[in-house]
Design a protein around this motif. Structure first.
Motif, PDB file in Angstrom:
ATOM      1  N   MET A   1       0.820  -1.207   0.000  1.00 21.09           N
ATOM      2  CA  MET A   1       0.000   0.000   0.000  1.00 21.09           C
ATOM      3  C   MET A   1       0.856   1.260   0.000  1.00 21.09           C
ATOM      4  SD  MET A   1      -2.796   1.203   2.859  1.00 21.09           S
ATOM      5  CE  MET A   1      -1.569   0.962   4.171  1.00 21.09           C
TER       6      MET A   1
ATOM      7  N   ARG B   1      -6.530  -1.868  -3.101  1.00 17.95           N
ATOM      8  CA  ARG B   1      -7.568  -1.801  -2.079  1.00 17.95           C
ATOM      9  C   ARG B   1      -8.608  -2.907  -2.293  1.00 17.95           C
ATOM     10  NH1 ARG B   1      -8.858   4.636  -1.111  1.00 17.95           N
ATOM     11  NH2 ARG B   1      -7.000   5.062   0.134  1.00 17.95           N
TER      12      ARG B   1
ATOM     13  N   VAL C   1     -11.338   3.073   3.982  1.00 15.91           N
ATOM     14  CA  VAL C   1     -10.905   2.419   2.745  1.00 15.91           C
ATOM     15  C   VAL C   1     -10.201   3.400   1.854  1.00 15.91           C
ATOM     16  CG1 VAL C   1     -12.649   0.659   2.821  1.00 15.91           C
ATOM     17  CG2 VAL C   1     -13.193   2.827   1.774  1.00 15.91           C
TER      18      VAL C   1
END
Length: 329
Positions: A74, A133, A329
């Motif tokens: 990420m 994601r 998120v």
């Protein structure tokens, strides 16, 4: 009445276009300067945006580069986005310098290539973050495996390789310097080149939209399961779900609001259109690179901790004790 009618007729669109172009300059955005004009105010706006973009994203790049704990997939993708936006901001600043200090075809092509490559990498990085994601939610149990890290590096190589190739196209000869009739609103890019970039953007936006719809469904399902397990009230479940949906709407809505006007305009316009319209759609597109660090980096808890440590040498309790929820998120 006849005199008034004649006055209206004498104000023809072609003269209006000529007046607008003279006021704003005959400069097509990004790379075409008129030496008769001292400073184009639109170029000042773009240069200012580039400066803000560079400074803001440089902070994110430095935080991720110096903090060895931020090496998860990420953070690699967030770092890729920040680096792309940083280069885009530098490209806008360099374009301003070259436009008024170094006016040559070679400088135009190199600067244009940097801007095209960096903004392409920025949009591709946003798509890669969306894919990451989705995978982190859909494959939650196996997401932290070595396979995910390898897949992330593959995405980074592909997106940066593609972006660099797009940036090299003007330098390799895909430009309108030899044939002005093929010029697009971004000179010296050709109309076909810009159309290809715009269509590619629309396809990526469609894919991001589909992925975020799936993410929204997964978040709602996970939130509902957690609510059942912990016997949360229905109102609490509703608030958490609404927060997650609102976050996704802000992310996707911001991206579309910044890029869609310029993308659609570049499909229908060419070099004969008044440059003021191109500037009016191009400037909001650059604002996306200003907003990206706020949405993707500074909202992240780990980056917030690193930033607090750099700024004041401590981490507030409100940051260190915050628990990540399904709506984040």
């Amino acid at each position: 009445m006849n005199e008034g009618l004649q006055a209206n007729v004498s104000w023809r669109p072609d003269r209006a276009t000529e007046n607008v172009s003279t006021a704003v300059s005959s400069l097509d955005p990004i790379l075409n300067a008129d030496p008769q004009i001292i400073v184009n105010p639109w170029d000042i706006v773009l240069c200012t945006s580039g400066t803000v973009i560079s400074c803001e994203n440089a902070i994110v790049v430095l935080i991720i580069f110096h903090n060895h704990s931020l090496r998860a997939p990420m953070f690699l993708l967030i770092g890729s986005l920040a680096l792309a936006d940083l280069l885009a901001g530098l490209g806008l600043v360099i374009n301003f310098i070259f436009t008024y200090l170094l006016q040559s075809d070679s400088a135009k092509l190199v600067t244009l290539g940097l801007v095209v490559a960096s903004f392409s990498a920025s949009v591709c990085s946003l798509l890669a973050i969306t894919i990451d994601r989705y995978l982190s939610l859909y494959y939650a149990l196996t997401y932290n495996s070595e396979r995910t890290v390898t897949f992330t590096y593959v995405m980074l190589v592909v997106l940066w390789g593609t972006s660099i190739c797009l940036g090299l196209l003007p330098v390799m000869g895909w430009n309108c310097l030899q044939d002005e009739s093929t010029c697009s609103i971004i000179r010296p890019l050709t109309k076909n080149n810009v159309a290809s970039l715009s269509v590619s953007f629309l396809l990526m936006f469609g894919l991001m939209l589909q992925l975020y719809v799936q993410i929204c469904k997964i978040v709602m399902r996970h939130t509902h399961q957690i609510a059942l397990q912990h016997h949360f009230l229905a109102t609490s479940h509703y608030v958490t779900t609404r927060k997650g949906v609102s976050t996704l709407a802000i992310i996707l809505g911001t991206f579309a609001a910044c890029w869609m006007p310029f993308t659609l305009y570049s499909l229908i316009a060419d070099y004969t259109y008044p440059s003021i319209y191109t500037y009016a759609t191009l400037v909001p597109a650059t604002y996306n690179s200003i907003i990206n660090p706020v949405i993707y980096a500074f909202r992240n808890q780990e980056i917030q901790k690193a930033l607090w440590l750099i700024c004041c040498g401590c981490i507030p309790a409100s940051v260190s004790q915050r628990v990540r929820s399904p709506s984040d998120v």
